[in-house]
Motif scaffolding. Structure first.
Motif, PDB file in Angstrom:
ATOM      1  N   THR A 108       0.827  -1.211   0.000  1.00 53.14           N
ATOM      2  CA  THR A 108       0.000   0.000   0.000  1.00 53.14           C
ATOM      3  C   THR A 108       0.864   1.265   0.000  1.00 53.14           C
ATOM      4  O   THR A 108       2.080   1.211  -0.086  1.00 53.14           O
ATOM      5  CB  THR A 108      -1.006   0.047   1.181  1.00 53.14           C
ATOM      6  N   THR A 125     -10.632  -1.679  -9.577  1.00 51.38           N
ATOM      7  CA  THR A 125      -9.902  -0.439  -9.836  1.00 51.38           C
ATOM      8  C   THR A 125      -9.020  -0.097  -8.638  1.00 51.38           C
ATOM      9  O   THR A 125      -9.458  -0.197  -7.490  1.00 51.38           O
ATOM     10  CB  THR A 125     -10.885   0.729 -10.093  1.00 51.38           C
ATOM     11  N   SER A 126      -7.800   0.303  -8.921  1.00 57.70           N
ATOM     12  CA  SER A 126      -6.859   0.654  -7.852  1.00 57.70           C
ATOM     13  C   SER A 126      -7.446   1.734  -6.958  1.00 57.70           C
ATOM     14  O   SER A 126      -8.071   2.680  -7.437  1.00 57.70           O
ATOM     15  CB  SER A 126      -5.543   1.151  -8.449  1.00 57.70           C
ATOM     16  N   SER A 170      -7.340  -3.925   1.274  1.00 59.95           N
ATOM     17  CA  SER A 170      -6.341  -3.096   0.602  1.00 59.95           C
ATOM     18  C   SER A 170      -5.034  -3.852   0.387  1.00 59.95           C
ATOM     19  O   SER A 170      -4.271  -3.542  -0.531  1.00 59.95           O
ATOM     20  CB  SER A 170      -6.095  -1.809   1.394  1.00 59.95           C
ATOM     21  N   GLU A 189      -3.872  -5.592  -3.005  1.00 63.86           N
ATOM     22  CA  GLU A 189      -3.552  -4.779  -4.178  1.00 63.86           C
ATOM     23  C   GLU A 189      -2.659  -5.536  -5.162  1.00 63.86           C
ATOM     24  O   GLU A 189      -1.813  -6.331  -4.779  1.00 63.86           O
ATOM     25  CB  GLU A 189      -2.901  -3.463  -3.762  1.00 63.86           C
ATOM     26  N   TRP A 190      -2.887  -5.251  -6.431  1.00 64.71           N
ATOM     27  CA  TRP A 190      -2.119  -5.837  -7.533  1.00 64.71           C
ATOM     28  C   TRP A 190      -1.320  -4.683  -8.125  1.00 64.71           C
ATOM     29  O   TRP A 190      -1.913  -3.675  -8.508  1.00 64.71           O
ATOM     30  CB  TRP A 190      -3.094  -6.411  -8.560  1.00 64.71           C
ATOM     31  N   GLU A 239       0.686  -1.664  -9.856  1.00 71.65           N
ATOM     32  CA  GLU A 239       0.447  -0.908 -11.097  1.00 71.65           C
ATOM     33  C   GLU A 239       1.295  -1.408 -12.266  1.00 71.65           C
ATOM     34  O   GLU A 239       0.782  -1.501 -13.391  1.00 71.65           O
ATOM     35  CB  GLU A 239       0.688   0.584 -10.857  1.00 71.65           C
ATOM     36  N   GLY A 256      -2.397  -3.006 -12.095  1.00 77.56           N
ATOM     37  CA  GLY A 256      -3.195  -2.406 -11.028  1.00 77.56           C
ATOM     38  C   GLY A 256      -4.426  -3.215 -10.667  1.00 77.56           C
ATOM     39  O   GLY A 256      -4.682  -4.281 -11.227  1.00 77.56           O
ATOM     40  N   GLY A 257      -5.187  -2.692  -9.722  1.00 74.58           N
ATOM     41  CA  GLY A 257      -6.354  -3.401  -9.212  1.00 74.58           C
ATOM     42  C   GLY A 257      -5.971  -4.263  -8.010  1.00 74.58           C
ATOM     43  O   GLY A 257      -5.118  -3.867  -7.206  1.00 74.58           O
ATOM     44  N   TYR A 258      -6.591  -5.419  -7.916  1.00 72.17           N
ATOM     45  CA  TYR A 258      -6.394  -6.268  -6.731  1.00 72.17           C
ATOM     46  C   TYR A 258      -6.230  -7.735  -7.126  1.00 72.17           C
ATOM     47  O   TYR A 258      -6.754  -8.170  -8.157  1.00 72.17           O
ATOM     48  CB  TYR A 258      -7.597  -6.124  -5.781  1.00 72.17           C
TER      49      TYR A 258
END
Lengths: 330, 250
Positions: free
Chosen positions: A211, B126-127, B136, B139-140, B142, B146-148
């Motif tokens: 994050t 969507t990020s 959170s 997360e994947w 960018e 991006g995204g998850y």
């Protein structure tokens, strides 16, 4: 008739209001709300209803943070080990006091979990063993606590609340990396290669240093030793937690050495070398360390340098020199 | 006085409807609770135990199972289907996440089946959508689109008798979506009570077979940047989930 309506309306609104709010401690009315600036791209910070940020509370917390009077024998302040120029860390190998308003686990072994108030209460009561008779006999502190919390007697609660308010202002999010995300800066080729290594499974840093905070606030055994230190096991007593420590934030990492929970590495280059070839197997190594069998991610010299270059883009010089966070006694 | 009575009535209604805790009673709907279970070869999964064999006779263990489900839809004959908008995150080590009550209720009556999205549809992926952990932390990055993550399954497999970790991480790669729109088999039901309990089971062995036998030594530990692996997961995942259904109190 209109008076009856007004009374009815007022009583009714009171009912609606009283029926919905929590029974939290009301903030002191004479205080001034503190407008907290959240770095762009960061989520909102959850602030307890019974400890809203006020100008008086933050100023008091800052003074306490830098005052050795907090320690029973007047030998140390928070800032003794948490030095601004080192991102509120130091070679005492403490975790940096930055962006803690979004954290729920504190200290390397997660000895304290909960809110910033909880960790500050631990610091006051267990770490510093603050002498509150000393604070209560200090006319200036008596006055400052009266202004911030409207109390005549200072206790560990008010002290931890004031410290928590100041700590919630220690937010770092204006590094070159942040500017890169905002389109305000460009990476060098080397930095960009490091960015790609960091955020793909070749380097695979992002799973734990996740994050915008560059930490998942979770506990991991990152394969430091074949016979690891106890770590989180000391807290839970669960053998599955042996050797686990909190993932530190990587923001301002160039200023927070030495590295790892025991400070064994003095440079970022040593840290990257470790992840590249120095992993050691033990029973609780995190499965995210998927290159354990080969000893690490096996980066070339050029890629290791690139990763270090990227890590240095996480430095937020404005934060490290922000006068509003500095020692008020100077 | 009539006017003040009206004002009072409005305020009383406001009081009743103004707080989140108040419950609307509607006997024509059913609250949907979903329980999440996980099995290997039909038996409840035992974490951290190197006791499983895949279709290629490779030994493996499971240490982590985390995933999203979304777009749960209840299909009806000759009527529009009912879609629940919730996105739920499951972590096998977080007991609370293994039971979820959907925010929206469904009308009582007969349904021809249930479908859902394993992972996230592109419009949901969507990020920045999730700002709080644990979601959170899925997360994947960018640089990979991006995204998850849709899912993280982690564990160990044996190579020549030596254990290696695998990260069976799935998600949208470089803008190519690999979520699965799953029509659950044997999912017709009639709900005549005000509660509906669904038990969604993930048969982990099926991620590693049908139509493609998963070869740990071929795919190895890291697959997030591997389109072939992501496509294989998508194709194998079609028969991973089954559902048990009961209405009324369990």
């Amino acid at each position: 008739m209109s008076n009856v309506k007004n009374i009815t309306l007022g009583f009714g609104l009171l009912l609606v209001y009283a029926g919905c709010i929590d029974d939290d401690i009301a903030p002191v009315e004479s205080t001034t709300p503190y407008e907290l600036e959240i770095p762009l791209g960061f989520p909102d910070m959850t602030i307890p209803a019974d400890n809203p940020l006020t100008v008086e509370g933050v100023q008091l917390g800052r003074k306490l943070y830098y005052d050795k009077m907090l320690e029973r024998d007047n030998s140390r302040a928070c800032a003794t080990c948490h030095v601004q120029a080192h991102s509120f860390s130091s070679d005492a190998n403490v975790l940096p006091h930055i962006n803690l308003g979004w954290s729920r686990n504190f200290l390397w072994n997660s000895k304290v979990s909960g809110s910033v108030e909880d960790i500050m209460l631990f610091e006051v009561e267990e770490f510093f063993k603050t002498d509150f008779e000393k604070l209560n006999n200090d006319p200036e502190y008596s006055n400052l606590f009266k202004m911030a919390f409207n109390v005549d007697q200072i206790t560990s609660t008010e002290a931890s609340y004031a410290l928590a308010q100041f700590v919630r202002t220690l937010n770092s999010g204006n590094s070159k990396f942040d500017k890169f995300l905002r389109g305000e800066a460009t990476f060098t080729n080397e930095e960009y290669l490091g960015y790609e290594l960091f955020y793909t499974e070749e380097g695979d840093c992002f799973h734990c240093h996740a994050t915008m905070f560059f930490t998942d606030n979770s506990m991991h055994n990152n394969a430091l030793d074949s016979i690891p230190d106890p770590g989180y096991f000391e807290i839970t007593g669960d053998s599955a937690d042996y050797g686990k420590f909190k993932s530190p934030t990587l923001r301002n990492i160039a200023f927070t050495g030495p590295y790892m929970h025991d400070g064994r590495f003095n440079s970022l280059e040593e840290v990257v070398d470790f992840y590249s070839r120095g992993l050691e197997r033990s029973a609780t190594v995190d499965p995210l360390m998927k290159n354990l069998a080969s000893g690490g991610i096996q980066l070339s010299a050029g890629k290791k340098a690139a990763l270090v270059a990227f890590l240095k883009t996480l430095s937020d010089e404005d934060f490290l020199t922000n006068p509003e966070l500095s020692d008020p006694f100077n | 006085m009539k006017a003040s009575g009206f004002v009072m009535a409005v305020l009383v209604i406001s009081l009743i409807t103004g707080c989140e805790e108040n419950i609307k009673v509607d006997t024509a709907t059913a609250e949907v609770t979903m329980l999440f279970t996980h099995s290997v070869d039909g038996n409840k999964v035992q974490l951290d135990n190197l006791i499983y064999k895949n279709a290629l006779n490779q030994d493996y263990s499971i240490k982590t199972i985390k995933y999203f489900i979304s777009g749960v839809r209840f299909h009806r004959l000759d009527q529009p289907s009912v879609e629940l908008n919730d996105i739920h995150f499951v972590d096998i080590r977080d007991t609370e996440s293994l039971s979820y009550v959907f925010e929206q209720k469904i009308p009582q009556g007969a349904y021809t089946g249930i479908s859902f999205v394993y992972g996230l549809s592109p419009e949901d992926n969507t990020s920045g959508r999730f700002t709080q952990p644990p979601e959170s932390l899925m997360e994947w990055p960018e640089p990979m689109g991006g995204g998850y993550h849709y899912m993280k399954i982690e564990g160990e497999y044996l190579v020549n008798g030596s254990p290696s970790f695998f990260n069976f991480h799935a998600g949208m790669l470089d803008g190519v979506p690999y979520e699965i729109h799953i029509d659950l088999p044997n999912s017709a039901f009639t709900v005549s009570d005000n509660t509906l309990h669904l038990t969604l089971n993930m048969e982990i062995q099926n991620w590693f077979q049908n139509p493609t036998d998963w070869d740990f030594e071929y795919f190895r530990g890291a697959i997030m940047g591997n389109h072939e692996a992501q496509k294989t997961i998508q194709e194998n995942g079609v028969d991973v989930f089954t559902v048990g259904i009961s209405d009324g109190a369990l």
